[in-house]
Design a protein around this motif. Sequence first.
Motif, short mmCIF file in Angstrom:
data_model
loop_
_atom_site.label_atom_id
_atom_site.label_comp_id
_atom_site.label_asym_id
_atom_site.label_seq_id
_atom_site.Cartn_x
_atom_site.Cartn_y
_atom_site.Cartn_z
N ARG A 117 0.85 -1.19 0.00
CA ARG A 117 0.00 0.00 0.00
C ARG A 117 0.89 1.24 0.00
NH1 ARG A 117 -3.87 0.42 4.79
NH2 ARG A 117 -2.20 -0.60 5.96
N ILE A 118 0.40 2.29 -0.64
CA ILE A 118 1.13 3.55 -0.70
C ILE A 118 0.29 4.63 -0.05
CG2 ILE A 118 2.21 5.25 -2.20
CD1 ILE A 118 2.51 3.01 -4.30
N VAL A 119 0.84 5.23 1.00
CA VAL A 119 0.16 6.30 1.73
C VAL A 119 0.60 7.62 1.13
CG1 VAL A 119 -0.17 7.40 3.97
CG2 VAL A 119 0.09 4.91 3.82
N VAL A 120 -0.35 8.35 0.56
CA VAL A 120 -0.07 9.65 -0.04
C VAL A 120 -0.35 10.73 1.01
CG1 VAL A 120 -0.56 11.23 -1.94
CG2 VAL A 120 -0.75 8.75 -2.29
N MET A 121 0.68 11.48 1.37
CA MET A 121 0.57 12.53 2.37
C MET A 121 0.24 13.85 1.70
SD MET A 121 1.36 10.84 5.20
CE MET A 121 1.84 12.07 6.42
N SER A 122 -0.56 14.68 2.37
CA SER A 122 -0.94 15.98 1.83
C SER A 122 -0.06 17.08 2.39
CB SER A 122 -2.41 16.27 2.13
OG SER A 122 -2.65 16.25 3.53
N ASN A 123 -0.02 18.19 1.67
CA ASN A 123 0.82 19.33 2.04
C ASN A 123 0.22 20.13 3.19
OD1 ASN A 123 2.72 18.80 0.08
ND2 ASN A 123 1.83 20.19 -1.43
N PRO A 124 1.06 20.92 3.90
CA PRO A 124 0.52 21.90 4.84
C PRO A 124 -0.40 22.86 4.08
CG PRO A 124 2.90 21.65 5.11
CD PRO A 124 2.52 20.93 3.86
N PRO A 125 -1.39 23.49 4.72
CA PRO A 125 -1.57 23.57 6.18
C PRO A 125 -2.32 22.40 6.79
CG PRO A 125 -3.20 24.92 5.09
CD PRO A 125 -2.32 24.38 4.00
N GLN A 126 -2.67 21.39 5.98
CA GLN A 126 -3.36 20.21 6.51
C GLN A 126 -2.53 18.96 6.23
OE1 GLN A 126 -6.06 20.07 8.39
NE2 GLN A 126 -6.33 22.30 8.34
N PRO A 127 -1.34 18.87 6.82
CA PRO A 127 -0.47 17.72 6.54
C PRO A 127 -1.01 16.45 7.21
CG PRO A 127 0.50 19.09 8.25
CD PRO A 127 -0.75 19.79 7.80
N SER A 128 -1.56 15.60 6.43
CA SER A 128 -2.18 14.38 6.95
C SER A 128 -2.15 13.33 5.86
CB SER A 128 -3.61 14.67 7.41
OG SER A 128 -4.16 13.55 8.08
N VAL A 129 -2.88 12.24 6.07
CA VAL A 129 -3.00 11.21 5.05
C VAL A 129 -4.06 11.65 4.05
CG1 VAL A 129 -3.64 8.83 4.58
CG2 VAL A 129 -2.25 9.37 6.60
N ARG A 130 -3.63 11.89 2.82
CA ARG A 130 -4.58 12.30 1.78
C ARG A 130 -5.40 11.11 1.31
NH1 ARG A 130 -4.59 16.55 -2.34
NH2 ARG A 130 -5.87 15.85 -4.10
N THR A 131 -4.72 10.02 0.98
CA THR A 131 -5.39 8.79 0.57
C THR A 131 -4.40 7.64 0.63
OG1 THR A 131 -6.83 7.82 -1.14
CG2 THR A 131 -4.86 8.95 -1.90
N ILE A 132 -4.90 6.43 0.53
CA ILE A 132 -4.06 5.23 0.54
C ILE A 132 -4.37 4.44 -0.72
CG2 ILE A 132 -3.44 3.12 1.77
CD1 ILE A 132 -4.31 4.50 4.36
N ILE A 133 -3.33 4.14 -1.49
CA ILE A 133 -3.48 3.45 -2.76
C ILE A 133 -2.93 2.03 -2.63
CG2 ILE A 133 -2.93 3.46 -5.21
CD1 ILE A 133 -4.60 5.86 -4.31
N PRO A 134 -3.75 0.99 -2.81
CA PRO A 134 -3.22 -0.37 -2.82
C PRO A 134 -2.46 -0.65 -4.12
CG PRO A 134 -5.56 -0.40 -3.34
CD PRO A 134 -5.21 1.04 -3.01
N VAL A 135 -1.48 -1.52 -4.04
CA VAL A 135 -0.72 -1.91 -5.23
C VAL A 135 -1.13 -3.34 -5.58
CG1 VAL A 135 1.56 -2.20 -6.25
CG2 VAL A 135 1.19 -0.42 -4.52
N PRO A 136 -2.02 -3.51 -6.56
CA PRO A 136 -2.56 -4.84 -6.87
C PRO A 136 -1.68 -5.65 -7.81
CG PRO A 136 -3.64 -3.21 -8.22
CD PRO A 136 -2.63 -2.45 -7.37
N ILE A 137 -0.40 -5.71 -7.50
CA ILE A 137 0.55 -6.46 -8.32
C ILE A 137 1.11 -7.58 -7.45
CG2 ILE A 137 2.67 -6.36 -9.67
CD1 ILE A 137 2.13 -3.38 -10.12
N PRO A 138 0.93 -8.83 -7.84
CA PRO A 138 1.37 -9.94 -6.99
C PRO A 138 2.89 -9.99 -6.83
CG PRO A 138 0.71 -10.74 -9.15
CD PRO A 138 0.33 -9.30 -9.10
N ARG A 139 3.29 -10.58 -5.71
CA ARG A 139 4.71 -10.85 -5.48
C ARG A 139 5.00 -12.30 -5.88
NH1 ARG A 139 6.80 -6.70 -2.44
NH2 ARG A 139 5.34 -5.48 -1.18
N PRO A 140 6.26 -12.58 -6.23
CA PRO A 140 7.42 -11.68 -6.31
C PRO A 140 7.33 -10.76 -7.52
CG PRO A 140 8.04 -13.85 -7.07
CD PRO A 140 6.64 -13.98 -6.55
#
Length: 262
Positions: free
Chosen positions: A208-231
């Motif tokens: 999963r990739i957590v996208v952070m937002s810029n100030p003045p509201q620095p928080s978690v903007r959204t979370i993007i799953p990566v649907p690509i299997p391992r390895p």
Amino acid sequence: MTVEIRGVHKSFRRRGSAAQHVLRGIDLTVEEGEFVSFIGHSGCGKSTLLNLVGGLDRPNAGEIVVDGQAVTGPGPERAMVFQNYSLLPRLSLLANVREAVRAARPDWSRTKADDMVERYLTAVGLWEHRDKRPGQVSGGMAQRAAVARAFAVGPRTLLLDEPFGALDALTRSRLQQQLVELWGSESETEKVLMVTHGLDEAILLADRIVVMSNPPQPSVRTIIPVPIPRPRDRATITSHPAYARTQEQLADLLLADNTAAA
């Protein structure tokens, strides 16, 4: 076992100025077996959040709980790797890793500590260079020693703050592969949290990739799953249908956040 970040706020105050909020209301859970990457523009609080999980700083509000224990300071169950490998220059690579293990795990026998040091220096291909000092090896080798040092203390949670950002593309690719192999097969590490500026690196490594937002509201903007299997293989991952879609989604989010802040 999880990393739970609950309502975390963090601000810094300089003398004579108002408090600067670098994190506002962060809520996130990282499950056992997950690799989570954090991306965002400079100043969005990515590294600050990682330092809070590592116990190097304390939040102004909220709490962080790792494997059922509230984080109040550093601990051997969490290990960090920084962009600057931070090795002690007067010690050999072997001594750097050994000193970290002995400091973090005083309850381990000398035999177990030495076994862990040898195991991970060998795993990153540095055992034959163990007597060299950091100034006698390349930056890539020094960073491999830093990775070995982190794994050798047996952490359940590994924290990575742009560990490959200063390396050339070929060295970075090799270390990314070594990191995944160590995490997946040889180590006791259950969870990895990584700060990166590279979209390709985040997609290659993370669940999963957590996208952070810029100030003045620095928080978690959204979370993007990566649907690509391992390895996953760097040479072929770009041909997976989800790769371009995920990369475009991340780029659009960062561009929108940058435009809004302008």
